[in-house]
Scaffold this motif. Structure first.
Motif, PDB file in Angstrom:
ATOM      1  N   MET A  40       2.233   1.760  -3.496  1.00 17.19           N
ATOM      2  CA  MET A  40       1.225   2.281  -4.420  1.00 17.19           C
ATOM      3  C   MET A  40       0.912   3.751  -4.140  1.00 17.19           C
ATOM      4  SD  MET A  40      -1.474  -0.804  -5.103  1.00 17.19           S
ATOM      5  CE  MET A  40      -1.941  -1.043  -3.423  1.00 17.19           C
ATOM      6  N   ARG A  41       0.901   4.128  -2.862  1.00 14.96           N
ATOM      7  CA  ARG A  41       0.584   5.510  -2.513  1.00 14.96           C
ATOM      8  C   ARG A  41       1.704   6.464  -2.899  1.00 14.96           C
ATOM      9  NH1 ARG A  41       0.009   5.636   3.222  1.00 14.96           N
ATOM     10  NH2 ARG A  41       2.041   6.578   3.269  1.00 14.96           N
ATOM     11  N   VAL A  42       2.956   6.075  -2.657  1.00  8.99           N
ATOM     12  CA  VAL A  42       4.085   6.951  -2.947  1.00  8.99           C
ATOM     13  C   VAL A  42       4.319   7.074  -4.449  1.00  8.99           C
ATOM     14  CG1 VAL A  42       6.594   7.158  -2.710  1.00  8.99           C
ATOM     15  CG2 VAL A  42       5.199   6.563  -0.726  1.00  8.99           C
ATOM     16  N   ARG A  43       4.248   5.971  -5.164  1.00 12.23           N
ATOM     17  CA  ARG A  43       4.537   5.970  -6.603  1.00 12.23           C
ATOM     18  C   ARG A  43       3.325   6.254  -7.473  1.00 12.23           C
ATOM     19  NH1 ARG A  43      10.174   4.544  -7.622  1.00 12.23           N
ATOM     20  NH2 ARG A  43      10.828   3.583  -5.683  1.00 12.23           N
ATOM     21  N   LYS A  44       2.174   6.495  -6.858  1.00 14.72           N
ATOM     22  CA  LYS A  44       0.926   6.777  -7.585  1.00 14.72           C
ATOM     23  C   LYS A  44       0.562   5.642  -8.546  1.00 14.72           C
ATOM     24  CE  LYS A  44       0.781  11.005  -5.935  1.00 14.72           C
ATOM     25  NZ  LYS A  44       0.636  11.025  -4.511  1.00 14.72           N
ATOM     26  N   LYS A  45       0.662   4.436  -8.082  1.00 13.44           N
ATOM     27  CA  LYS A  45       0.347   3.249  -8.882  1.00 13.44           C
ATOM     28  C   LYS A  45      -0.937   2.593  -8.358  1.00 13.44           C
ATOM     29  CE  LYS A  45       4.587   2.708 -10.927  1.00 13.44           C
ATOM     30  NZ  LYS A  45       4.701   3.207 -12.241  1.00 13.44           N
ATOM     31  N   PHE A  46      -1.992   3.382  -8.253  1.00  9.34           N
ATOM     32  CA  PHE A  46      -3.248   2.863  -7.709  1.00  9.34           C
ATOM     33  C   PHE A  46      -3.929   1.877  -8.636  1.00  9.34           C
ATOM     34  CE2 PHE A  46      -2.845   6.949  -5.436  1.00  9.34           C
ATOM     35  CZ  PHE A  46      -2.801   6.432  -4.158  1.00  9.34           C
ATOM     36  N   TRP A  47      -3.509   1.812  -9.884  1.00 11.18           N
ATOM     37  CA  TRP A  47      -4.097   0.856 -10.815  1.00 11.18           C
ATOM     38  C   TRP A  47      -3.705  -0.574 -10.439  1.00 11.18           C
ATOM     39  CZ3 TRP A  47      -0.488  -2.066 -13.351  1.00 11.18           C
ATOM     40  CH2 TRP A  47       0.805  -1.547 -13.414  1.00 11.18           C
ATOM     41  N   TRP A  63       0.828  -1.203   0.000  1.00 12.51           N
ATOM     42  CA  TRP A  63       0.000   0.000   0.000  1.00 12.51           C
ATOM     43  C   TRP A  63       0.865   1.256   0.000  1.00 12.51           C
ATOM     44  CZ3 TRP A  63      -4.347   1.804  -1.410  1.00 12.51           C
ATOM     45  CH2 TRP A  63      -4.769   3.032  -0.967  1.00 12.51           C
ATOM     46  N   THR A  64       1.951   1.238   0.769  1.00 10.60           N
ATOM     47  CA  THR A  64       2.865   2.388   0.800  1.00 10.60           C
ATOM     48  C   THR A  64       3.496   2.603  -0.572  1.00 10.60           C
ATOM     49  OG1 THR A  64       3.328   1.919   3.120  1.00 10.60           O
ATOM     50  CG2 THR A  64       4.841   3.390   1.987  1.00 10.60           C
TER      51      THR A  64
END
Length: 50
Positions: free
Chosen positions: A12-19, A9-10
Motif C-alpha cells: 500500500m505504501r509503495v503503490r499509493k493504495k492507501f484506500w 502495508w509495504t
C-alpha cells in the motif's frame, strides 16, 4: 500472519493504495465478529445488531 500484514502495508505504501486500508480493517473486524459470535453467550446480542 505478521509477515502478511507487513507485506500488505509495504504494498500500500509503495503503490499509493492507501484506500485499501479501511477495506482491510472492516474485513478484519467482520471476520473477528463472526469468529467471536459462534458458540458464545454474546451471539444473541450480536444478532440484534443486524
Amino acid at each position: 500472519m505478521l509477515d502478511l500484514m507487513k507485506d500488505l502495508w509495504t504494498f500500500m505504501r509503495v503503490r499509493k493504495k492507501f484506500w485499501l486500508a479501511p477495506l482491510v480493517l472492516v474485513m478484519l473486524l467482520l471476520g473477528a465478529l463472526i469468529v467471536l459470535s459462534q458458540g458464545s453467550a454474546v451471539a444473541p446480542f450480536i444478532y440484534t445488531l443486524f
